[in-house]
Motif scaffolding. Structure first.
Motif, PDB file in Angstrom:
ATOM      1  N   MET A  70      21.478  45.184  39.014  1.00 22.54           N
ATOM      2  CA  MET A  70      21.424  44.360  37.732  1.00 22.54           C
ATOM      3  C   MET A  70      22.658  44.265  36.848  1.00 22.54           C
ATOM      4  SD  MET A  70      18.262  42.470  37.125  1.00 22.54           S
ATOM      5  CE  MET A  70      18.304  41.439  35.171  1.00 22.54           C
ATOM      6  N   GLY A  71      22.759  45.796  36.123  1.00 21.61           N
ATOM      7  CA  GLY A  71      24.001  46.594  35.249  1.00 21.61           C
ATOM      8  C   GLY A  71      25.319  45.824  35.630  1.00 21.61           C
ATOM      9  N   GLY A  72      25.393  46.241  37.256  1.00 21.76           N
ATOM     10  CA  GLY A  72      26.722  46.656  37.240  1.00 21.76           C
ATOM     11  C   GLY A  72      26.959  44.732  37.719  1.00 21.76           C
ATOM     12  N   PHE A  73      26.221  44.108  38.377  1.00 18.48           N
ATOM     13  CA  PHE A  73      26.659  42.538  38.627  1.00 18.48           C
ATOM     14  C   PHE A  73      27.154  41.935  37.250  1.00 18.48           C
ATOM     15  CE2 PHE A  73      25.733  38.640  38.701  1.00 18.48           C
ATOM     16  CZ  PHE A  73      26.212  37.609  39.469  1.00 18.48           C
ATOM     17  N   LEU A  74      26.291  42.065  36.058  1.00 19.65           N
ATOM     18  CA  LEU A  74      26.083  41.683  34.999  1.00 19.65           C
ATOM     19  C   LEU A  74      27.088  42.146  34.835  1.00 19.65           C
ATOM     20  CD1 LEU A  74      22.561  41.280  33.752  1.00 19.65           C
ATOM     21  CD2 LEU A  74      24.158  39.627  34.569  1.00 19.65           C
ATOM     22  N   LEU A  75      27.674  43.584  34.603  1.00 19.30           N
ATOM     23  CA  LEU A  75      29.175  44.245  33.932  1.00 19.30           C
ATOM     24  C   LEU A  75      30.204  43.514  34.419  1.00 19.30           C
ATOM     25  CD1 LEU A  75      30.269  46.905  32.032  1.00 19.30           C
ATOM     26  CD2 LEU A  75      29.902  47.894  33.692  1.00 19.30           C
ATOM     27  N   ALA A  76      30.262  43.742  36.008  1.00 22.62           N
ATOM     28  CA  ALA A  76      31.497  43.083  36.062  1.00 22.62           C
ATOM     29  C   ALA A  76      31.575  41.291  35.973  1.00 22.62           C
ATOM     30  CB  ALA A  76      31.136  43.191  38.408  1.00 22.62           C
ATOM     31  N   VAL A  77      30.496  40.393  35.246  1.00 18.38           N
ATOM     32  CA  VAL A  77      31.005  39.093  35.602  1.00 18.38           C
ATOM     33  C   VAL A  77      31.108  39.358  34.042  1.00 18.38           C
ATOM     34  CG1 VAL A  77      29.287  37.163  34.837  1.00 18.38           C
ATOM     35  CG2 VAL A  77      28.790  38.354  37.268  1.00 18.38           C
ATOM     36  N   VAL A  78      31.062  39.791  32.955  1.00 16.91           N
ATOM     37  CA  VAL A  78      31.276  39.593  31.620  1.00 16.91           C
ATOM     38  C   VAL A  78      32.924  39.973  31.913  1.00 16.91           C
ATOM     39  CG1 VAL A  78      31.046  40.287  30.327  1.00 16.91           C
ATOM     40  CG2 VAL A  78      29.238  40.005  30.148  1.00 16.91           C
ATOM     41  N   THR A  79      33.329  41.210  32.500  1.00 16.35           N
ATOM     42  CA  THR A  79      34.267  41.719  32.428  1.00 16.35           C
ATOM     43  C   THR A  79      35.889  41.173  33.429  1.00 16.35           C
ATOM     44  OG1 THR A  79      33.804  43.629  32.409  1.00 16.35           O
ATOM     45  CG2 THR A  79      36.174  44.002  32.973  1.00 16.35           C
ATOM     46  N   GLY A  80      34.852  40.601  34.180  1.00 14.58           N
ATOM     47  CA  GLY A  80      36.013  39.855  35.372  1.00 14.58           C
ATOM     48  C   GLY A  80      36.754  38.264  34.662  1.00 14.58           C
ATOM     49  N   THR A  81      35.474  37.730  33.843  1.00 12.65           N
ATOM     50  CA  THR A  81      35.211  37.025  33.508  1.00 12.65           C
ATOM     51  C   THR A  81      36.857  36.641  31.904  1.00 12.65           C
ATOM     52  OG1 THR A  81      33.236  35.620  33.593  1.00 12.65           O
ATOM     53  CG2 THR A  81      34.235  34.424  32.316  1.00 12.65           C
ATOM     54  N   VAL A 134      32.477  43.241  43.169  1.00 13.91           N
ATOM     55  CA  VAL A 134      31.990  41.975  42.484  1.00 13.91           C
ATOM     56  C   VAL A 134      33.016  41.811  41.725  1.00 13.91           C
ATOM     57  CG1 VAL A 134      30.217  40.584  41.070  1.00 13.91           C
ATOM     58  CG2 VAL A 134      29.190  42.098  42.603  1.00 13.91           C
ATOM     59  N   PHE A 135      33.603  42.585  40.613  1.00 15.20           N
ATOM     60  CA  PHE A 135      34.497  41.793  39.960  1.00 15.20           C
ATOM     61  C   PHE A 135      36.138  41.729  40.213  1.00 15.20           C
ATOM     62  CE2 PHE A 135      38.958  43.127  37.946  1.00 15.20           C
ATOM     63  CZ  PHE A 135      38.523  42.656  36.897  1.00 15.20           C
ATOM     64  N   PRO A 136      36.199  42.113  41.747  1.00 16.50           N
ATOM     65  CA  PRO A 136      37.738  41.165  41.878  1.00 16.50           C
ATOM     66  C   PRO A 136      37.221  39.366  42.190  1.00 16.50           C
ATOM     67  CG  PRO A 136      37.230  43.133  42.744  1.00 16.50           C
ATOM     68  CD  PRO A 136      36.424  43.360  41.954  1.00 16.50           C
ATOM     69  N   ILE A 137      35.757  39.102  42.258  1.00 14.67           N
ATOM     70  CA  ILE A 137      35.568  37.803  43.158  1.00 14.67           C
ATOM     71  C   ILE A 137      34.680  37.498  41.793  1.00 14.67           C
ATOM     72  CG2 ILE A 137      33.597  36.537  44.192  1.00 14.67           C
ATOM     73  CD1 ILE A 137      32.566  39.200  45.911  1.00 14.67           C
ATOM     74  N   ILE A 138      34.617  37.884  41.012  1.00 14.64           N
ATOM     75  CA  ILE A 138      34.888  36.687  39.787  1.00 14.64           C
ATOM     76  C   ILE A 138      35.830  36.909  38.879  1.00 14.64           C
ATOM     77  CG2 ILE A 138      33.397  36.947  37.290  1.00 14.64           C
ATOM     78  CD1 ILE A 138      31.442  36.448  39.612  1.00 14.64           C
ATOM     79  N   TYR A 139      36.451  37.545  39.494  1.00 11.71           N
ATOM     80  CA  TYR A 139      38.174  37.520  38.195  1.00 11.71           C
ATOM     81  C   TYR A 139      38.506  36.507  39.433  1.00 11.71           C
ATOM     82  CZ  TYR A 139      42.936  38.714  37.434  1.00 11.71           C
ATOM     83  OH  TYR A 139      43.982  38.965  37.074  1.00 11.71           O
ATOM     84  N   THR A 140      38.802  36.368  40.325  1.00  8.45           N
ATOM     85  CA  THR A 140      39.608  35.994  41.007  1.00  8.45           C
ATOM     86  C   THR A 140      39.315  34.324  41.268  1.00  8.45           C
ATOM     87  OG1 THR A 140      39.774  37.783  42.827  1.00  8.45           O
ATOM     88  CG2 THR A 140      40.921  35.541  43.607  1.00  8.45           C
ATOM     89  N   ASN A 141      38.036  34.497  41.237  1.00  4.56           N
ATOM     90  CA  ASN A 141      37.500  32.762  41.266  1.00  4.56           C
ATOM     91  C   ASN A 141      38.262  32.053  39.949  1.00  4.56           C
ATOM     92  OD1 ASN A 141      35.481  31.713  43.950  1.00  4.56           O
ATOM     93  ND2 ASN A 141      36.088  33.898  43.710  1.00  4.56           N
ATOM     94  N   VAL A 142      37.365  33.284  38.505  1.00  6.59           N
ATOM     95  CA  VAL A 142      37.342  32.456  37.426  1.00  6.59           C
ATOM     96  C   VAL A 142      38.864  32.072  37.127  1.00  6.59           C
ATOM     97  CG1 VAL A 142      37.161  32.209  35.246  1.00  6.59           C
ATOM     98  CG2 VAL A 142      35.434  33.419  36.615  1.00  6.59           C
ATOM     99  N   LEU A 143      39.994  32.765  37.431  1.00  4.48           N
ATOM    100  CA  LEU A 143      40.877  32.535  37.248  1.00  4.48           C
ATOM    101  C   LEU A 143      41.693  31.320  38.129  1.00  4.48           C
ATOM    102  CD1 LEU A 143      43.263  33.948  36.044  1.00  4.48           C
ATOM    103  CD2 LEU A 143      44.644  35.492  38.359  1.00  4.48           C
ATOM    104  N   ASP A 144      41.479  31.391  39.277  1.00  5.93           N
ATOM    105  CA  ASP A 144      41.532  29.522  40.024  1.00  5.93           C
ATOM    106  C   ASP A 144      41.111  28.845  39.225  1.00  5.93           C
ATOM    107  OD1 ASP A 144      42.593  31.636  42.122  1.00  5.93           O
ATOM    108  OD2 ASP A 144      41.136  31.435  43.429  1.00  5.93           O
ATOM    109  N   GLY A 145      40.309  29.080  38.929  1.00  9.62           N
ATOM    110  CA  GLY A 145      38.930  27.778  38.253  1.00  9.62           C
ATOM    111  C   GLY A 145      40.250  27.187  36.870  1.00  9.62           C
ATOM    112  N   ILE A 146      40.968  28.574  36.262  1.00  9.51           N
ATOM    113  CA  ILE A 146      41.438  28.148  35.614  1.00  9.51           C
ATOM    114  C   ILE A 146      42.748  27.140  35.379  1.00  9.51           C
ATOM    115  CG2 ILE A 146      43.112  29.025  33.273  1.00  9.51           C
ATOM    116  CD1 ILE A 146      40.317  30.971  32.959  1.00  9.51           C
ATOM    117  N   SER A 147      43.737  27.999  36.510  1.00  6.03           N
ATOM    118  CA  SER A 147      44.529  27.598  37.509  1.00  6.03           C
ATOM    119  C   SER A 147      44.654  25.998  38.010  1.00  6.03           C
ATOM    120  CB  SER A 147      44.941  28.416  38.183  1.00  6.03           C
ATOM    121  OG  SER A 147      44.273  28.278  39.668  1.00  6.03           O
ATOM    122  N   HIS A 148      43.204  25.235  38.192  1.00  8.96           N
ATOM    123  CA  HIS A 148      43.238  24.363  39.163  1.00  8.96           C
ATOM    124  C   HIS A 148      42.798  23.282  37.759  1.00  8.96           C
ATOM    125  CE1 HIS A 148      43.642  26.056  42.367  1.00  8.96           C
ATOM    126  NE2 HIS A 148      43.647  25.458  43.003  1.00  8.96           N
TER     127      HIS A 148
END
Length: 259
Positions: A70-81, A134-148
């Protein structure tokens, strides 16, 4: 709720009868083989699971794995976003992060675990591995969301000089949330697999990884299956719970919009 939405939700649900049929098949194949060291029966696995649940170490191992992943996942969510938001407004940030994202996506989990184990203790290994997966997945998806995002909405916000916080609240969240949810759904399954794999390789003391490794060494097939079922149940529970939390947040934001 529309009938289409209801149908889509029903598609993802596991039917009890299907589980029962697979358990019967499992039992039948186990009896046909006749050697539980090769394929243990579900009855024996259930018995092993009950014995494990009676030990305090069992619950301690589950709690420690939950906290680390959970710690690794939440850290990836916050950092990736956060970094996706920066990359959306700065081409330099996006170019700087691109090699790292591509590298992390390309390296196999096992290789990552062995490399990270050189610098990180086995106790914190699953945190780092979960984060990296998790970080690359969150980063890529959020960036795609912003670009779309709808360009007209952004232009309207510029024309009416809508403050930054209100833009995030009324425009960005509604547009990006579907991409963010998809990223979380993909990342949750991956972080559990990678986190447990990290524990099996690193073998931290009193961990599920250590118990899986010992069960394999001593050819305790029943305990190996029991721990695997525990991991599956925790993973499904955590994934469903987190995605439900996101859905509740979206519903709350939508209800606020209607007021």
């Amino acid at each position: 709720m529309t009938s289409t939405t209801q149908k889509n939700k029903n598609k993802g649900k596991i039917k009890i009868w299907a589980v029962a049929v697979w358990l019967v098949i499992w039992q039948a194949v186990s009896m046909w083989i006749g050697q539980e060291i090769l394929l243990v029966s579900p009855v024996t696995v259930l018995s092993a699971l009950v014995k494990l649940a009676a030990k305090s170490e069992f619950w301690l191992s589950i709690a420690s794995l939950l906290l680390r992943i959970m710690g690794g996942f939440l850290l990836a969510v916050v950092t990736g976003t956060g970094l996706a938001a920066l990359a959306a407004v700065s081409r330099r940030v996006r170019e700087f992060l691109e090699p790292f994202i591509v590298t992390v996506k390309s390296i196999p989990v096992a290789s990552f675990v062995i490399l990270v184990l050189i610098w990180v203790s086995s106790r914190n290994l699953s945190v780092v591995i979960s984060f990296l997966m998790v970080f690359p997945i969150i980063y890529t998806n959020v960036l795609d969301g912003i670009s779309h995002m709808d360009v007209q909405l952004k232009e309207m916000a510029d024309v009416f000089q809508i403050p930054a916080m209100q833009r995030v609240r009324w425009i960005y969240l509604s547009q990006i949330m579907p991409f963010f949810r998809t990223g979380c759904s993909l990342g949750l399954g991956l972080c559990w697999k990678a986190g447990v794999a990290a524990e099996v390789i690193g073998i931290p003391q009193n961990s599920i990884g250590e118990n899986l490794y010992n069960a394999k060494i001593y050819l305790d097939t029943a305990e190996l299956f029991a721990w695997t079922i525990v991991i599956i149940c925790i993973s499904v529970f955590f994934e469903k719970g987190f995605l439900k939390l996101i859905d509740v947040l979206v519903k709350y934001l939508n209800s606020m919009d209607k007021r």
